[in-house]
Motif scaffolding. Structure first.
Motif, mmCIF file in Angstrom:
data_model
loop_
_atom_site.group_PDB
_atom_site.id
_atom_site.type_symbol
_atom_site.label_atom_id
_atom_site.label_comp_id
_atom_site.label_asym_id
_atom_site.label_seq_id
_atom_site.Cartn_x
_atom_site.Cartn_y
_atom_site.Cartn_z
ATOM 1 N N LYS A 6 -10.869 3.151 -58.462
ATOM 2 C CA LYS A 6 -10.449 4.219 -59.366
ATOM 3 C C LYS A 6 -11.534 5.259 -59.573
ATOM 4 O O LYS A 6 -11.236 6.421 -59.821
ATOM 5 C CB LYS A 6 -10.022 3.638 -60.702
ATOM 6 C CG LYS A 6 -8.675 2.989 -60.653
ATOM 7 C CD LYS A 6 -8.156 2.751 -62.034
ATOM 8 C CE LYS A 6 -6.727 2.283 -61.941
ATOM 9 N NZ LYS A 6 -6.011 2.453 -63.168
ATOM 10 N N LEU A 9 -11.319 8.422 -56.994
ATOM 11 C CA LEU A 9 -10.158 9.287 -56.873
ATOM 12 C C LEU A 9 -10.503 10.704 -57.314
ATOM 13 O O LEU A 9 -11.263 10.890 -58.264
ATOM 14 C CB LEU A 9 -9.002 8.759 -57.734
ATOM 15 C CG LEU A 9 -8.436 7.406 -57.319
ATOM 16 C CD1 LEU A 9 -7.402 6.944 -58.331
ATOM 17 C CD2 LEU A 9 -7.815 7.469 -55.944
ATOM 18 N N GLU A 11 -10.183 14.293 -59.159
ATOM 19 C CA GLU A 11 -9.766 14.590 -60.522
ATOM 20 C C GLU A 11 -9.590 16.084 -60.711
ATOM 21 O O GLU A 11 -10.277 16.875 -60.092
ATOM 22 C CB GLU A 11 -10.833 14.066 -61.486
ATOM 23 C CG GLU A 11 -10.428 14.081 -62.931
ATOM 24 C CD GLU A 11 -11.459 13.415 -63.808
ATOM 25 O OE1 GLU A 11 -12.324 14.160 -64.332
ATOM 26 O OE2 GLU A 11 -11.438 12.192 -63.960
ATOM 27 N N GLU A 22 -6.200 12.150 -62.817
ATOM 28 C CA GLU A 22 -6.583 11.699 -61.486
ATOM 29 C C GLU A 22 -5.434 11.805 -60.495
ATOM 30 O O GLU A 22 -4.268 11.851 -60.870
ATOM 31 C CB GLU A 22 -7.060 10.244 -61.549
ATOM 32 C CG GLU A 22 -8.364 10.089 -62.302
ATOM 33 C CD GLU A 22 -8.830 8.647 -62.307
ATOM 34 O OE1 GLU A 22 -8.030 7.733 -62.046
ATOM 35 O OE2 GLU A 22 -10.022 8.446 -62.585
ATOM 36 N N TRP A 23 -5.825 11.804 -59.230
ATOM 37 C CA TRP A 23 -4.900 11.824 -58.105
ATOM 38 C C TRP A 23 -3.914 10.670 -58.207
ATOM 39 O O TRP A 23 -4.263 9.574 -58.623
ATOM 40 C CB TRP A 23 -5.718 11.695 -56.823
ATOM 41 C CG TRP A 23 -4.961 11.721 -55.547
ATOM 42 C CD1 TRP A 23 -4.665 12.822 -54.812
ATOM 43 C CD2 TRP A 23 -4.429 10.598 -54.826
ATOM 44 N NE1 TRP A 23 -3.980 12.452 -53.675
ATOM 45 C CE2 TRP A 23 -3.820 11.094 -53.664
ATOM 46 C CE3 TRP A 23 -4.410 9.235 -55.059
ATOM 47 C CZ2 TRP A 23 -3.205 10.276 -52.740
ATOM 48 C CZ3 TRP A 23 -3.788 8.409 -54.143
ATOM 49 C CH2 TRP A 23 -3.193 8.937 -52.995
ATOM 50 N N ARG A 24 -2.665 10.931 -57.846
ATOM 51 C CA ARG A 24 -1.635 9.893 -57.782
ATOM 52 C C ARG A 24 -1.011 9.893 -56.392
ATOM 53 O O ARG A 24 -0.916 10.931 -55.755
ATOM 54 C CB ARG A 24 -0.521 10.151 -58.798
ATOM 55 C CG ARG A 24 -0.962 10.023 -60.223
ATOM 56 C CD ARG A 24 0.235 10.198 -61.118
ATOM 57 N NE ARG A 24 -0.149 10.216 -62.511
ATOM 58 C CZ ARG A 24 0.703 10.372 -63.499
ATOM 59 N NH1 ARG A 24 1.985 10.551 -63.251
ATOM 60 N NH2 ARG A 24 0.298 10.381 -64.743
ATOM 61 N N TRP A 31 -1.276 17.697 -53.452
ATOM 62 C CA TRP A 31 -2.388 17.649 -54.400
ATOM 63 C C TRP A 31 -2.989 19.029 -54.658
ATOM 64 O O TRP A 31 -3.348 19.356 -55.785
ATOM 65 C CB TRP A 31 -3.458 16.672 -53.918
ATOM 66 C CG TRP A 31 -4.648 16.601 -54.821
ATOM 67 C CD1 TRP A 31 -5.921 16.967 -54.520
ATOM 68 C CD2 TRP A 31 -4.689 16.127 -56.175
ATOM 69 N NE1 TRP A 31 -6.748 16.750 -55.594
ATOM 70 C CE2 TRP A 31 -6.021 16.243 -56.625
ATOM 71 C CE3 TRP A 31 -3.736 15.626 -57.060
ATOM 72 C CZ2 TRP A 31 -6.415 15.870 -57.913
ATOM 73 C CZ3 TRP A 31 -4.133 15.260 -58.339
ATOM 74 C CH2 TRP A 31 -5.460 15.392 -58.751
ATOM 75 N N CYS A 37 -0.711 17.595 -65.687
ATOM 76 C CA CYS A 37 -0.863 16.141 -65.695
ATOM 77 C C CYS A 37 0.451 15.400 -65.893
ATOM 78 O O CYS A 37 0.543 14.218 -65.597
ATOM 79 C CB CYS A 37 -1.853 15.723 -66.784
ATOM 80 S SG CYS A 37 -1.324 16.091 -68.475
#
Length: 51
Positions: A6, A9, A11, A22-24, A31, A37
């Motif tokens: 984590k 990742l 941000e 953070e990236w999903r 992205w 968010c």
């Protein structure tokens, strides 16, 4: 090997509320276009950010 932790990742800061997020995985292909968010912030838009 395996997935990134984590802490590794990418941000960004939300354009509506100013909070970091953070990236999903679901944002993997878009992205660079992600600005908000959550759906709630996306609906509010970026006019509410006070900086």
């Amino acid at each position: 090997m395996g997935r990134a932790g984590k802490g590794q990742l990418p941000e960004k800061t939300c354009a509506a509320c100013g909070r970091p997020f953070e990236w999903r995985k679901k944002w993997e292909k878009v992205w660079n276009e992600v600005k908000f968010c959550s759906d709630r912030c996306r609906k509010r838009g970026d006019s509410t950010l006070k900086t």
